[in-house]
Design a protein around this motif. Sequence first.
Motif, PDB file in Angstrom:
ATOM      1  N   ARG A 124       0.945  -1.106   0.210  1.00  0.00           N
ATOM      2  CA  ARG A 124       0.184   0.064  -0.039  1.00  0.00           C
ATOM      3  C   ARG A 124       0.725   1.357   0.118  1.00  0.00           C
ATOM      4  O   ARG A 124       0.670   2.217  -0.724  1.00  0.00           O
ATOM      5  CB  ARG A 124      -0.820  -0.010   1.189  1.00  0.00           C
ATOM      6  CG  ARG A 124      -1.733   1.164   1.258  1.00  0.00           C
ATOM      7  CD  ARG A 124      -2.961   1.174   2.434  1.00  0.00           C
ATOM      8  NE  ARG A 124      -2.394   0.608   3.628  1.00  0.00           N
ATOM      9  CZ  ARG A 124      -2.928  -0.514   4.361  1.00  0.00           C
ATOM     10  NH1 ARG A 124      -3.705  -1.257   3.763  1.00  0.00           N
ATOM     11  NH2 ARG A 124      -2.149  -0.767   5.327  1.00  0.00           N
ATOM     12  N   SER A 125       1.949   1.269   0.868  1.00  0.00           N
ATOM     13  CA  SER A 125       2.730   2.307   1.079  1.00  0.00           C
ATOM     14  C   SER A 125       3.560   2.645  -0.244  1.00  0.00           C
ATOM     15  O   SER A 125       3.688   3.636  -0.981  1.00  0.00           O
ATOM     16  CB  SER A 125       3.940   2.084   2.044  1.00  0.00           C
ATOM     17  OG  SER A 125       3.238   2.284   3.186  1.00  0.00           O
ATOM     18  N   GLU A 128       1.378   3.972  -2.915  1.00  0.00           N
ATOM     19  CA  GLU A 128       1.015   5.628  -2.620  1.00  0.00           C
ATOM     20  C   GLU A 128       2.235   6.309  -2.969  1.00  0.00           C
ATOM     21  O   GLU A 128       2.354   7.526  -3.373  1.00  0.00           O
ATOM     22  CB  GLU A 128       0.679   5.855  -1.222  1.00  0.00           C
ATOM     23  CG  GLU A 128      -0.625   5.255  -0.885  1.00  0.00           C
ATOM     24  CD  GLU A 128      -0.994   5.136   0.645  1.00  0.00           C
ATOM     25  OE1 GLU A 128      -0.115   5.314   1.420  1.00  0.00           O
ATOM     26  OE2 GLU A 128      -2.135   4.813   1.002  1.00  0.00           O
ATOM     27  N   MET A 129       3.499   5.836  -2.656  1.00  0.00           N
ATOM     28  CA  MET A 129       4.772   6.666  -2.926  1.00  0.00           C
ATOM     29  C   MET A 129       5.351   6.692  -4.325  1.00  0.00           C
ATOM     30  O   MET A 129       5.856   7.844  -4.828  1.00  0.00           O
ATOM     31  CB  MET A 129       5.929   6.219  -2.183  1.00  0.00           C
ATOM     32  CG  MET A 129       5.425   6.237  -0.569  1.00  0.00           C
ATOM     33  SD  MET A 129       5.040   7.795  -0.055  1.00  0.00           S
ATOM     34  CE  MET A 129       6.751   8.423   0.442  1.00  0.00           C
ATOM     35  N   PHE A 182      -6.745  -1.090  -0.155  1.00  0.00           N
ATOM     36  CA  PHE A 182      -7.397   0.204  -0.644  1.00  0.00           C
ATOM     37  C   PHE A 182      -8.856   0.617   0.163  1.00  0.00           C
ATOM     38  O   PHE A 182      -9.252   1.473   0.133  1.00  0.00           O
ATOM     39  CB  PHE A 182      -7.734   0.285  -2.258  1.00  0.00           C
ATOM     40  CG  PHE A 182      -6.782  -0.072  -3.032  1.00  0.00           C
ATOM     41  CD1 PHE A 182      -5.505   0.824  -2.911  1.00  0.00           C
ATOM     42  CD2 PHE A 182      -6.582  -1.188  -3.750  1.00  0.00           C
ATOM     43  CE1 PHE A 182      -4.509   0.585  -3.997  1.00  0.00           C
ATOM     44  CE2 PHE A 182      -5.574  -1.508  -4.493  1.00  0.00           C
ATOM     45  CZ  PHE A 182      -4.392  -0.655  -4.592  1.00  0.00           C
TER      46      PHE A 182
END
Length: 185
Positions: A124-125, A128-129, A182
Amino acid sequence: MGVYVSLIHYPVYNREKKVVATSLTTLDIHDIARSSRTYGVKGYYLVQPIENHLWLARKLLSFWQKGHGKEYNPKRWEALKLVKAVPGIEDAIADIEKLEGKKPYIVATSAKRYDRAVSFETLRSKIEMENAPFLICFGTGWGLTEEFIESSDFVLEPVCGPTDYNHLSVRSAASIILDRLFGLR
């Protein structure tokens, strides 16, 4: 950049651990499309190399994307408009690269544990990054081949319950994985 999913019918294993192409299941098309739309996935690739199964998938999608199904059930159309049926995973990767301008990171899923597996939180990180697309790959049959998993950029940790039984349907696993990545926290 976005997240895409694929349901891979080849290369996967059968119960004897032979590499095969599996049959199309129309419920997988509908249910994974609905989960994909719910969680904001940009596209869903149905990877099916068997010619008459690919024809059937495209016929079904045409009904819901352009035919009577679009007017009959607009909610179903909204989910199924995300789906493209392609003969190979390389076709999905090329299409994403054309859409996004970058080759996607390939994320393999499996019910088995791998030493190099990343957690849902870690993936997930990264999503996002990173300024890059991601393609989360779900296998049919008895799962993606070892070669496919080894060639992927990431392997996601398995979905596990409190028992030693771990044989979810691919549509259930896809929904759980998308929610863990999500869903609202």
